[in-house]
Design an enzyme around this catalytic site. Structure first.
Site, PDB file in Angstrom:
ATOM      1  N   GLU A  43     -23.917  21.555   2.609  1.00  0.00           N
ATOM      2  CA  GLU A  43     -25.254  21.087   2.989  1.00  0.00           C
ATOM      3  C   GLU A  43     -26.311  21.976   2.352  1.00  0.00           C
ATOM      4  OE1 GLU A  43     -26.266  20.641   7.150  1.00  0.00           O
ATOM      5  OE2 GLU A  43     -24.302  19.785   7.597  1.00  0.00           O
ATOM      6  N   HIS A  75     -18.642  16.927  14.040  1.00  0.00           N
ATOM      7  CA  HIS A  75     -20.047  17.268  13.804  1.00  0.00           C
ATOM      8  C   HIS A  75     -20.787  17.089  15.134  1.00  0.00           C
ATOM      9  CE1 HIS A  75     -23.140  17.706  10.374  1.00  0.00           C
ATOM     10  NE2 HIS A  75     -23.823  17.813  11.497  1.00  0.00           N
ATOM     11  N   TYR A 133     -29.754  26.822   3.983  1.00  0.00           N
ATOM     12  CA  TYR A 133     -31.122  26.297   3.975  1.00  0.00           C
ATOM     13  C   TYR A 133     -32.188  27.355   3.758  1.00  0.00           C
ATOM     14  CZ  TYR A 133     -29.241  21.926   5.849  1.00  0.00           C
ATOM     15  OH  TYR A 133     -28.549  20.748   6.004  1.00  0.00           O
TER      16      TYR A 133
HETATM   17  O1  IFM Z   1     -29.274  17.848  10.452  1.00  0.00           O
HETATM   18  C1  IFM Z   1     -28.618  19.078  10.453  1.00  0.00           C
HETATM   19  C2  IFM Z   1     -27.119  18.878  10.318  1.00  0.00           C
HETATM   20  O2  IFM Z   1     -26.620  18.047  11.305  1.00  0.00           O
HETATM   21  C3  IFM Z   1     -26.426  20.207  10.405  1.00  0.00           C
HETATM   22  N1  IFM Z   1     -26.987  21.168   9.492  1.00  0.00           N
HETATM   23  C4  IFM Z   1     -28.427  21.307   9.436  1.00  0.00           C
HETATM   24  C5  IFM Z   1     -29.081  19.953   9.303  1.00  0.00           C
HETATM   25  C6  IFM Z   1     -30.611  20.124   9.267  1.00  0.00           C
HETATM   26  O3  IFM Z   1     -31.070  20.733  10.423  1.00  0.00           O
END
Ligand code: IFM
Length: 458
Positions: A361, A132, A305
């Protein structure tokens, strides 16, 4: 399959989420751990980058972050109280291999081992991201991802981790969001290592993909029963108008952002329409690379997102431009667009048929504040999550094999170049005291997780 590994069943459930569906949160090492120089950890590119003047909006660093390195046990208790059935976290390469290769730092390995054991003791499935964004600085000094050798070092790192933890980890996620690494680390320089050189898009992305393929080989050899996938970021890319040029521009952007990674992973070839747009030096792709990259995966991780509305720029359809978003925005300036998650899942299933899909995510930054009652009332985040859970449920009803949902993020944390200004957590972090205060959305999520989605509409 070893006893502790959880493999998901395809059984239906009345709530609309399959039984055994994984509910949890996701984090990344640099964003929460702190202890940047403790326990024998080596320097990473983020440790270096944040200390360069002007790189982080609020001048902060991840040196301490959420101090999770010291508070991990309390944080795991918190996850258990929030009814997590799974947790996605990343391993800091330079904590395990301070020089990026060679000497293993047992103290670092012990840290992750106690984390994995602590999760299992609480009935939480550990899902591990291997990269990451925090490359060991020692490897950056040898050319980082520009250097093909880094792909092999990554596979060695994966093997070392798998050897120690593989009997207890349920899923390996090799990389998180290679697109972000490439464009923000190497094109606009807003993320580590902070380079600005568009000519590197081809080499960096190829070496990241190759490292994934080599790591898959190492992981399969060490832990044949642990699932392997990658987490890619997807925006819902749509043309801004019904003009043909805008539709083509949207397709181009989809190619640059998405297909550039998904096509090699699932079809073993870079997308033909995008190849002319991204320079690939003649000796970059060697015999066997594409076969290595396209090794079968157990799942695809979807980080979703927002949407991107696209129009053709002055250069025409191969010059895609993003139209500034309107409508409800988050504090990141991202449009809230839950329908796009369903569309993304549908499209990935249609085009690539990954065995399983996980939402690795999804979450939102809002300007949360502690109120006089000592709580954080974040109704807008609950609404955001509910709408994305419902979009996922709809996709499942339509046949998409989604098997888990990881909310970004457990805690407010170090949001890269934004510093601590963006609060993505379902748990509020009071940075001066490091107190954790579950927000209202955390209480809501706990109920949803405990009922396998049965209370999502409440
Ligand atoms: O915080 C980040 C994460 O590390 C990777 N994906 C998007 C998130 C929000 O910006």
């Amino acid at each position: 399959m070893n006893d502790t590994n959880v493999h998901l069943q395809d059984s239906a459930s009345e709530t609309g989420f399959p039984s055994g569906f994984l509910w949890g949160t996701a984090t990344a090492a640099y964003q929460i751990e702190g202890a940047a120089r403790e326990g024998g950890k080596g320097e990473s590119i983020w440790d270096r980058f944040v200390h360069a003047p002007g790189t982080i909006a609020d001048g902060s660093t991840g040196d301490i972050a959420c101090d999770h390195y010291h508070r991990w046990s309390d944080d795991l208790d918190l996850m258990a109280r929030l009814s997590h059935s799974a947790y996605r976290f990343s391993i800091a390469w330079s904590r395990v291999l301070p020089d990026g290769k060679g000497h293993i730092n047992e103290t670092g390995m012990d840290f992750y081992e106690q984390l994995v054991d602590g999760l299992l003791a609480r009935g939480i499935v550990p899902c591990v991201t291997l990269y990451h964004w925090d490359l060991p600085q020692a490897l950056q000094d040898r050319g980082g991802w520009e250097n093909r050798d880094t792909a092999s070092y990554f596979a060695d790192f994966a093997q070392a981790v798998a050897r120690r933890l593989g009997d207890r980890v349920s899923a390996w996620i090799t990389h998180n969001e290679p697109h972000i690494i490439v464009y923000h680390g190497y094109v606009d320089g807003t993320k580590a290592p902070g380079l600005r050189n568009p000519a590197l898009v081809g080499p960096i992305s190829h070496h990241l993909l190759l490292s994934h393929g080599l790591a898959c080989q190492a992981l399969r050899a060490e832990t044949p029963h642990t699932d392997i996938g990658m987490a890619l970021n997807f925006a819902a890319i749509e043309p801004a108008t019904d003009r043909e040029a805008d539709a083509e521009a949207a397709r181009t952007l989809d190619g640059l952002w998405h297909r550039w990674f998904t096509d090699p992973l699932f079809t073993g070839a870079y997308p033909e329409d995008i190849v002319p747009l991204i320079a690939q030096p003649p000796d970059l792709i060697r015999s066997g690379d594409l076969e290595t990259i396209a090794a079968p995966l157990d799942f695809l991780g979807v980080n979703y997102y927002t949407r991107a509305l696209v129009r053709a720029g002055k250069g025409g359809p191969t010059d895609p431009r993003i139209v500034p978003p309107s409508g409800p925005l988050t504090t990141m300036g991202w449009e809230i667009y839950p329908e796009g998650l369903r569309a993304t899942l549908t499209r990935l299933h249609r085009d690539y048929q990954p065995k399983y899909l996980y939402i690795t995510e999804n979450g939102v930054a809002f300007p949360d504040t502690l109120t006089g009652d000592g709580e954080v009332h974040d109704a807008a985040r609950t609404r955001y999550l509910r709408e994305h859970f419902l979009a996922t449920r709809q996709a499942i009803a339509e046949g998409m094999p989604v098997r888990g949902f990881f909310v970004w993020s457990l805690l407010d944390n170090f949001e890269w170049s934004y510093g601590f200004g963006q609060r993505f957590g379902i748990v509020y972090t009071d940075y001066p005291t490091q107190r954790r205060i579950p927000k209202d959305s955390a209480t809501w999520l706990a109920r949803v997780a405990a009922t396998n989605g049965g209370t999502v509409e409440e």
